[in-house]
Design a protein around this motif. Structure first.
Motif, PDB file in Angstrom:
ATOM      1  N   LEU B  22      13.351  50.593  98.459  1.00 55.16           N
ATOM      2  CA  LEU B  22      14.002  49.162  98.246  1.00 55.16           C
ATOM      3  C   LEU B  22      14.421  48.493  99.234  1.00 55.16           C
ATOM      4  O   LEU B  22      14.058  47.304  99.582  1.00 55.16           O
ATOM      5  N   TYR B  25      11.678  46.870 101.324  1.00 58.04           N
ATOM      6  CA  TYR B  25      11.175  45.351 101.002  1.00 58.04           C
ATOM      7  C   TYR B  25      12.189  44.245 101.011  1.00 58.04           C
ATOM      8  O   TYR B  25      11.831  43.028 100.908  1.00 58.04           O
ATOM      9  N   LEU B  26      13.497  44.719 101.023  1.00 56.40           N
ATOM     10  CA  LEU B  26      14.429  43.468 100.838  1.00 56.40           C
ATOM     11  C   LEU B  26      14.620  42.721 101.903  1.00 56.40           C
ATOM     12  O   LEU B  26      14.144  43.169 103.172  1.00 56.40           O
ATOM     13  N   PHE B  60       6.113  39.802  94.375  1.00 55.43           N
ATOM     14  CA  PHE B  60       7.382  39.486  94.222  1.00 55.43           C
ATOM     15  C   PHE B  60       7.329  37.971  93.952  1.00 55.43           C
ATOM     16  O   PHE B  60       8.554  37.197  93.693  1.00 55.43           O
ATOM     17  N   PHE B 214      13.786  47.970  91.142  1.00 53.01           N
ATOM     18  CA  PHE B 214      13.091  46.676  91.819  1.00 53.01           C
ATOM     19  C   PHE B 214      13.139  45.648  91.260  1.00 53.01           C
ATOM     20  O   PHE B 214      13.747  44.642  91.669  1.00 53.01           O
ATOM     21  N   HIS B 217      17.082  44.289  91.615  1.00 45.58           N
ATOM     22  CA  HIS B 217      17.323  43.689  92.871  1.00 45.58           C
ATOM     23  C   HIS B 217      16.448  42.656  93.217  1.00 45.58           C
ATOM     24  O   HIS B 217      17.113  42.103  94.414  1.00 45.58           O
ATOM     25  N   PHE B 218      15.511  42.673  92.996  1.00 48.75           N
ATOM     26  CA  PHE B 218      14.807  41.568  93.155  1.00 48.75           C
ATOM     27  C   PHE B 218      14.987  40.114  92.639  1.00 48.75           C
ATOM     28  O   PHE B 218      14.615  38.969  92.562  1.00 48.75           O
ATOM     29  N   HIS B 220      18.017  39.379  92.784  1.00 46.95           N
ATOM     30  CA  HIS B 220      18.992  38.535  93.649  1.00 46.95           C
ATOM     31  C   HIS B 220      18.747  39.242  94.717  1.00 46.95           C
ATOM     32  O   HIS B 220      19.722  40.122  95.359  1.00 46.95           O
ATOM     33  N   ASN B 221      17.677  39.184  95.561  1.00 44.51           N
ATOM     34  CA  ASN B 221      17.388  39.781  96.463  1.00 44.51           C
ATOM     35  C   ASN B 221      18.220  39.439  97.875  1.00 44.51           C
ATOM     36  O   ASN B 221      18.364  39.924  98.750  1.00 44.51           O
ATOM     37  N   SER B 224      21.276  41.570  97.579  1.00 41.03           N
ATOM     38  CA  SER B 224      21.108  43.003  97.902  1.00 41.03           C
ATOM     39  C   SER B 224      20.438  43.177  99.351  1.00 41.03           C
ATOM     40  O   SER B 224      20.802  44.150  99.936  1.00 41.03           O
ATOM     41  N   GLY B 225      19.754  42.333  99.776  1.00 43.48           N
ATOM     42  CA  GLY B 225      19.229  42.221 101.096  1.00 43.48           C
ATOM     43  C   GLY B 225      20.418  42.460 102.286  1.00 43.48           C
ATOM     44  O   GLY B 225      20.402  43.071 103.099  1.00 43.48           O
ATOM     45  N   ASP B 738      22.760  33.268  94.303  1.00 41.01           N
ATOM     46  CA  ASP B 738      22.572  34.413  95.236  1.00 41.01           C
ATOM     47  C   ASP B 738      22.633  33.937  96.594  1.00 41.01           C
ATOM     48  O   ASP B 738      22.271  32.760  96.951  1.00 41.01           O
TER      49      ASP B 738
END
Lengths: 625, 853
Positions: B22, B25-26, B60, B214, B217-218, B220-221, B224-225, B738
């Protein structure tokens, strides 16, 4: 000499609303990319506006600062109902007018470059001008009717600017939230006017308020007066974001920073204080009411300050600290320190406008500051009290939940119980029933002696239909149809309740609603053709591909709720007066109806036209932005 | 246990593996103060460009190319050329008529939903719960309060504890709770949960755990990122916060559990019970569709319509140059070394036009010296070198003045209750005056990020190491003479500057001043980790002026004449101002030269301002130069100006070679120019070093602009007008939004989404060896995230790298299509203001190549 100046002044007061209105109309005729023409008009407007505001103020001062009245026109008149546009200028108006002109000047100058090449450049200035028009209607109003018009216009322009980035989810969601709050305020104001009408049996001017006050004591009608002042207070509390209505303010910061600055930093948010100042002569002797205002102001000041202290984002911090200052302004007004209150309003407005305008700089400034002044927070024992208050602050004292818990959720639940209405057949049957009852009640006077039981059932049906529409997740056309049918039942209920209903009033009402309904339906049909999907269970974002249809539907959806756009506005206002003060159930039904009518109608608009566009052939925003 | 048997491989839920997947990819953007450009799709860089972007899009939902009708419009307006399109089609053996039809007229239905979110959406479908709407505001608020760097007046009350531990302590002490249900609160406070156990409660079937995470968290990427970046680079927050991505995952699951328990009570069933059809696995291969093929062709055609012209221009120019070629016998008047940044491309052109005898060069803007810098009195260090480098040196500033101004109206007291009264009563009107001033008389103020404020002009720097034991926090203070020499040598050799030194050599670093701009770091020097490069210029100038260093350099064959003097300076790319440092190095004769040169720089800056004003609607390009210059300066300190400069917008080229090969070309501020002399490096040893940062720095910038341009809403930050500063580390829309990584709309509006074309002046074999010197470098080219062409100086031909080798490429643009500019100023004045910011209008003025006459 002085008299002639005054005479001219009287007439020229119209310019204050005429300037922004004309300019608004003028900007409608340009394309978005013709920035120079649009901003040209705005630049001229802002200059004339500020010169005029200052010039008028000076003339007024020279002529001995008299109170200026102007009865501009009477829109509708019947035996005991008058809808007239009256203007008024006094010390309070003077301050708000100068504040308005200056803020408008600053913000439009700032926006000229700031908004450059934005996809909504034109829309932005249109709405700001429309806002200026509404703001001036309020502050120059001489009676409640005029003020109410402005009140509605400001609400609409607020909604449009919060939802400025209309293809993103959060702006749309929050715009709806703010609009819902504003609607409560509108309805409180309508109820106040309704009671005032029954109290005085006429439509009174602000200058007559002190007379009414005396009348109240003479005729021992304190209960009515209590109702009136409470409604005034509720509607100012909402507009000025006082506890428990504070949480809409930080959520309104969705549009471009400049529009947040003029609306929620300076002008719009102080309008509640204006209403209190304006009506002061009516409640100045009610000690309990003053205590209540002081209490609310103090509660807001304390709680908002506390929430502001833990806000980790710049704009929300400013929003809460501004609301706290308005709380203190409320106290000053209640205590009669109006001069200080007016300065406080102006100072707070300028300070927050500035802070909002420069809010993006904070990152650089504070980080830079941190480089040289950082010190780690000393480790202290966390007390129970501190922990509790910290969490309370972050949760905004639960204020945001408040609205949902006590308004949305219960009524949505009720609405869902009427889900069986959703068959087109049942709507049609109800529609025919409604028509029959209207015709019957209009033609027959005999059965009007049921003590309002029939009216109550008619209004209940209307309310149920609206609640159904409000919670319905199926086709937009059906929800839209239900709204139309609900109007029939309002008409039925009112015509049963009042013998003297005039055909012209019925005509005004029906014509306005019908036009809105037809245009709205056509718009929805057009959209339905595109993908055969206009279910209300998601946001469709059709404004992306159907800008004009969206605009038309916006007009019809506000027409549908009796916005001052069609004759329905007058009709609805008269209808209100047909309910007597001894009919609490009817008035509760009707005002709840009016609240949810707007929620339902605007909900259709935002679900079909706003929000993230459902097609992915182009970039579409995430729902979390 | 049955489930485990049935789905053996996917059912094995391994928390650590999934979390690291994860994180990979963030988005990896750090706090905004450290703006470092990088490839937004770095996670897919191991794949070929087109495969990667379409896969990312499928998974995504990113939009990874222009819209089909935008390509078509570019074709109609001629920016995509027909002959290029046809040549690409025929190279790929496609039926030209058939494919032209598809590309130009076929309607493609592209309503497809991305793979992400398939499971999470069941909350809405089955339970009619808007889980995101209920969880996000609460989660973001708590995260933001915890990570806040100093917006809130009351700081987070717990220190030195991790995120979960802090919240736990708050919960244990507090009478109110973040949680709605008692059971979840208890679960949280007694800590008897794991990611797996929570997922079991919420999702149920372990084969869907990964996909569910996934999905979450995607949704609100941004947040999370950011949490993941803070975990990896804690120093990005000055006020240190201990948080791991794992904690965020746990906490979010707890809040989810709390929310659904509050709504559904105990009757709820895990989500997996409602999965009727197995969802497509996220990372399953993506089939190539005809649509994606059409897009590929369009993008190639768009890119090559530009590249081909540029290559032709370079060819035509060099042919002409070779014909006239006579050895430069004239004495070089002065030399100026700029950053390779494409914004300096125009300034270099103007300075060369002002003084044809000067020579300009380009090198990465940290000028070969890597170190941490500590401002006088500052409590923190700034890294001043490319992001992946970890320096071992510290350079401290000793300032003569310590005064730093404050801004009254930013005071926290304005948010107090009682102090707020005083503020609004007294300073309210002061705020009014400030606003008026800001509108009509913009000036530099403490609230504006000032490129020259990073280091005091007359401050002393601890460049020379006095004692190897002089160590602070593990960093050596200053360089020893040997260390200095190594850096000087590397720096000079990289550019091929080993002889013919002029008497004054300027090291022109750059920075950018801007007002009201949280993204100001993105305008500073990318090779200095997003900060102004003034210190680096001063340090390298000091080193090169150092007598001992020169002595050691001489032993290595680099003879710097005694009368040669290096001067550090900085160019403010927004305000177009140059300031010079340590002018005391100059002797009396060179001081007179320096004064003359300064004038030349001023003229060049005027012209540069004029050239830039071509793209600014607020400035009339036809005004006289001084007026334009003033307007440009005003722009950089105007609070209401969301585009103080256009940053790296329009960048597309990186030319690595001698300035000679491009000195008579107009490349419209689009080329990173790195000086490199193949004649000093025939076997290409230096070239490998030179090529190392190109992918990472230039490619990173280029691809961040590419992706922010094609999907400004999902990979960019959207328009900056409504941005709200969150905790001093990021921006978001609204109070509950976000975080928005990537570049704001105002920065990428004029950018053409083209991949970078690197042109290296050397033999193809040598270039191949250089890019293959390390796998990380090679990946950029091998997978076509960057194009590379070798310009062979021996046969004057271009060689294009494709599928692992260089092949001869002959531009198909005709020589007569390469136009000339006869009068630079008139040329700028003839540009048109853009009609709208739609791609066909916004990029109309992005010019390819002109010959200068």
């Amino acid at each position: 000499m002085i008299e002639s100046i005054q005479e001219i002044n009287n007439q020229l007061i119209v310019l204050f609303v005429a300037i922004p209105l004309l300019s608004f109309v003028a900007t409608l005729f340009w394309k978005n990319k013709q920035e120079n023409s649009i901003s040209g008009i705005v630049q001229i407007t802002k200059s004339i506006y500020i010169i005029w505001a200052v010039g008028y103020f000076i003339l007024w001062g020279i002529s001995g600062s008299p109170e200026i009245h102007l009865n501009l026109l009477t829109i509708y008149e019947s035996n005991d109902f008058v809808f007239a546009i009256h203007f008024y200028y006094d010390r309070i108006t003077a301050v708000f007018s100068l504040l308005g002109a200056v803020s408008f000047f600053l913000v439009t100058t700032f926006s000229r470059y700031y908004m450059h090449r934005d996809e909504g450049y034109k829309r932005f200035f249109n709405t700001i001008l429309f806002f200026a028009f509404g703001y001036n209607l309020i502050i120059f109003s001489g009676n409640f009717e005029t003020l109410f018009l402005g009140w509605e216009f400001i609400g609409l322009s607020s909604f449009l600017l919060i939802a400025f980035y209309r293809n993103r989810y959060l702006p749309v969601k929050n715009a709806f939230k703010v609009l819902s709050n504003y609607r409560l305020s509108d309805v409180a104001l309508m109820l106040m006017m309704w009671m005032m009408h029954h109290l005085t049996h006429s439509n009174i001017d602000f200058t007559e308020l002190s007379k009414v006050k005396i009348m109240v004591t003479q005729h021992k009608q304190e209960t009515m007066a209590i109702f009136i002042v409470i409604m005034i207070l509720v509607s100012s509390m909402i507009k000025s974001a006082q506890i428990p209505f504070t949480s809409w303010l930080p959520r309104a910061m969705e549009g471009p920073t400049t529009s947040s600055a003029i609306f929620y930093g300076s002008l719009s948010v102080h309008i509640g204080a204006f209403l209190l100042l304006r009506t002061y002569s009516f409640w100045e002797d009610m000690l309990w009411f003053k205590y209540t205002i002081v209490f609310i102001g103090l509660a807001t000041a304390v709680i908002s300050t506390h929430i502001s202290r833990v806000q980790p984002t710049v704009k929300t911090q400013i929003a809460y600290s501004s609301a706290a200052q308005i709380g203190i302004i409320f106290i000053e007004i209640a205590l009669g320190f109006h001069f200080i209150a007016l300065i406080h309003i102006a100072g707070n407005a300028f300070l927050r406008t500035y802070q909002l305008l420069v809010s993006p700089s904070v990152l650089n400034y504070l980080i830079h500051n941190q480089y040289f002044h950082y010190h780690p927070t000393p480790v202290k024992k966390l007390t129970k009290l501190k922990a509790t208050f910290f969490i309370l602050g972050i949760k905004e004292w639960g204020l945001d939940q408040f609205f949902y818990r006590y308004l949305y959720t219960p009524f949505k639940w009720i609405g869902k119980q009427f889900d069986w209405v959703k068959k087109t057949k049942s709507i049609l049957i109800i529609f025919i029933l409604g028509i029959i009852s209207v015709i019957y009640f209009l033609a027959n006077d005999n059965i009007k002696s049921f003590d309002g039981a029939l009216s109550i059932s008619m209004l209940t049906i209307a309310l149920s239909l609206v609640l159904f529409s409000f919670s319905y997740r199926g086709s937009a056309l059906r929800a839209w149809g239900a709204l139309m049918v609900s109007h029939i039942f309002i008409l039925a209920g009112i015509s049963n309740n009042e013998k003297e209903i005039k055909s012209v009033e019925v005509f005004l009402y029906i014509s306005g609603i019908l036009i809105s309904f037809i245009i709205g339906s056509l718009a929805l049909y057009r959209v339905k053709k595109i993908d055969k999907d206009i279910l209300l269970n998601q946001y469709h974002g059709y404004v992306y591909e159907e800008k004009n249809t969206a605009f038309l539907f916006l007009l019809s959806s506000i027409g549908m709720i009796g916005f001052p756009l069609t004759g329905a506005f007058i009709g609805a206002d008269v209808f209100f007066t047909y309910i007597k003060t001894n009919q609490p159930i009817l008035i509760i039904l009707l005002s709840t109806y009016l609240i949810f009518m707007e929620f339902a109608s605007i909900r259709i608009f935002i679900r079909i036209f706003l929000g993230p566009h459902k097609k992915l052939s182009h970039p579409v925003a995430f729902r979390s932005s | 246990m049955d489930i485990y048997k049935e789905n053996n491989s996917s059912a094995l839920f391994n928390t650590d593996r999934i979390l690291s997947e994860l994180k990979h990819y963030l988005p990896s953007q750090q706090a905004l103060k450290d703006f470092i450009h990088h490839n937004s799709l770095h996670a897919f860089q191991h794949m070929k460009f087109y495969d990667a972007i379409f896969k990312a899009s499928n998974i995504f939902g990113y939009h990874v190319h222009l819209e089909l009708n935008e390509y078509r419009e570019l074709y109609t307006t001629g920016r995509i050329k027909k002959e290029i399109l046809i040549s690409i089609l025929s190279k790929k053996d496609k039926n030209i008529d058939q494919w032209l039809g598809k590309m130009l007229h076929h309607h493609y239905d592209i309503l497809k939903q991305p793979r992400i979110g398939q499971i999470r959406k069941l909350w809405k479908d089955v339970y009619k719960i808007d889980l995101d709407g209920l969880v996000h505001p609460r989660l973001f608020r708590i995260l933001c309060v915890f990570l806040d760097q100093g917006v809130a007046i009351d700081r987070f009350p717990i220190q030195n504890k991790s995120f979960i531990e802090s919240i736990k302590e708050l919960e244990q002490k507090s009478l109110v709770s973040f949680f709605k249900t008692k059971s979840t609160r208890e679960l949280f406070t007694n800590g008897s949960y794991s990611i797996e156990s929570l997922l079991k409660e919420i999702v149920g079937d372990s084969q869907y755990f990964e996909q569910y995470l996934f999905d979450s968290h995607f949704a609100h990427n941004g947040w999370s990122g950011f949490v993941s970046s803070v975990e990896d680079n804690p120093q990005t927050l000055l006020d240190k916060k201990i948080i791991t991505f794992k904690e965020l995952v746990e906490f979010e699951l707890l809040i989810e559990l709390d929310t659904i328990t509050a709504i559904l009570g105990d009757s709820r069933k895990p989500l997996a019970n409602f999965i009727k059809e197995k969802p497509t696995l996220l990372f399953e291969d993506v089939n190539k569709s005809e649509f994606s093929e059409v897009i590929e062709l369009w993008q190639d055609a768009f890119e090559w319509s530009y590249y081909d012209t540029v290559l032709k221009g370079i060819q035509v120019f060099n042919k002409k140059r070779n014909e006239l070629d006579k050895e430069d016998t004239l004495q070089t008047s002065f030399q100026a070394i700029f950053c390779i940044d494409e914004r300096e491309c125009s300034l270099r052109r103007h300075i060369e036009a002002t003084d044809p005898n000067c020579e300009t060069m380009g090198a990465p803007g940290f000028f070969g010296v890597e170190f941490y810098f500590q401002q006088h009195d500052s409590k923190f260090y700034d890294k001043l070198c490319p992001a992946p480098v970890t320096p071992k040196y510290l350079i401290k500033e000793f300032s003569t003045t310590t005064e730093r101004k404050n801004e009254l109206l930013y005071s926290r007291d304005s948010h107090g209750m009682m102090t707020g009264i005083a503020y609004s009563l007294v300073f309210g009107f002061w705020a009014f005056i400030k606003t008026i001033n800001a509108l009509f008389k913009p000036m530099m103020s403490p609230a504006i990020s000032n490129a020259f404020g990073h280091m005091h002009k007359y401050a002393k720097l601890s460049i020379e190491n006095k004692d190897p034991k002089d160590i602070e926090n593990g960093l050596q203070i200053g360089y020893t003479h040997e260390e200095m020499t190594t850096r000087a040598e590397g720096f000079l050799k990289g550019m091929g500057l080993i002889k013919n030194f002029a008497s004054i050599i300027y090291l022109v670093s750059h920075g950018s001043s801007s007002a009201n701009n949280p993204h100001h770091g993105a305008h500073d020097c990318g090779a200095c980790s997003g900060r102004p490069g003034a210190v680096n210029a001063r340090v390298q100038a000091f080193i090169l002026n150092h007598k001992n260093v020169r002595k050691i350099l001489a032993t290595k064959g680099i003879l710097i004449p005694d009368n040669t003097c290096f001067i550090g300076s900085m160019h403010d790319t927004a305000a177009d101002i140059i300031d010079y440092y340590d002018e005391d190095f100059l002797n009396d004769t060179s001081r007179i030269e320096h004064e003359k040169n300064k004038n030349k720089f001023e003229i060049a800056l005027n012209l540069n301002a004029k050239e830039r004003s071509r793209r600014f609607a607020s400035i009339d390009t036809k005004q006289n130069l001084n007026e334009i210059r003033k307007s440009i300066q005003k722009r950089s300190v105007s609070l209401f100006e969301p585009r103080p400069e256009l940053g790296h917008g329009t960048n597309t080229l990186a030319i690595i070679g001698r300035r000679k090969t491009t000195k008579g070309l107009f490349l419209d501020r689009r080329a990173f120019l790195n000086s490199y002399d193949y004649t000093t490096d025939l076997d290409g040893e230096i070239l490998s070093n030179v090529m190392r940062p190109i992918g990472l720095v230039c490619g990173g910038i280029n691809l961040e602009y590419y992706f922010s341009r094609v999907d400004n809403l999902r990979m960019g930050a959207g328009t900056k007008l409504p941005h709200n500063v969150m905790g001093l580390f990021g921006v978001a829309n609204s109070s509950d939004g976000d975080l928005r990584p990537g570049l704001p709309w105002q920065m990428i509006e004029v950018h053409d989404p083209l991949r970078l074309l690197v042109i290296v002046e050397h033999q193809p074999e040598v270039v191949l060896k250089a890019i293959q010197s390390s796998p990380e470098v090679y990946e950029w080219y091998k997978n076509e995230w960057i194009h590379i062409v070798a310009m062979n100086p021996f046969d004057q031909k271009f060689y294009l790298f494709k599928d692992g080798m260089f092949e001869h490429y002959e531009p198909i643009t005709k020589s007569e299509e390469i136009k000339s500019i006869h009068n630079m100023e008139e040329f700028f004045e003839s540009s048109n203001e853009m009609e709208t910011n739609h791609i066909t209008h916004a990029t109309k003025e992005n010019l390819p190549v002109y010959l200068l006459n």
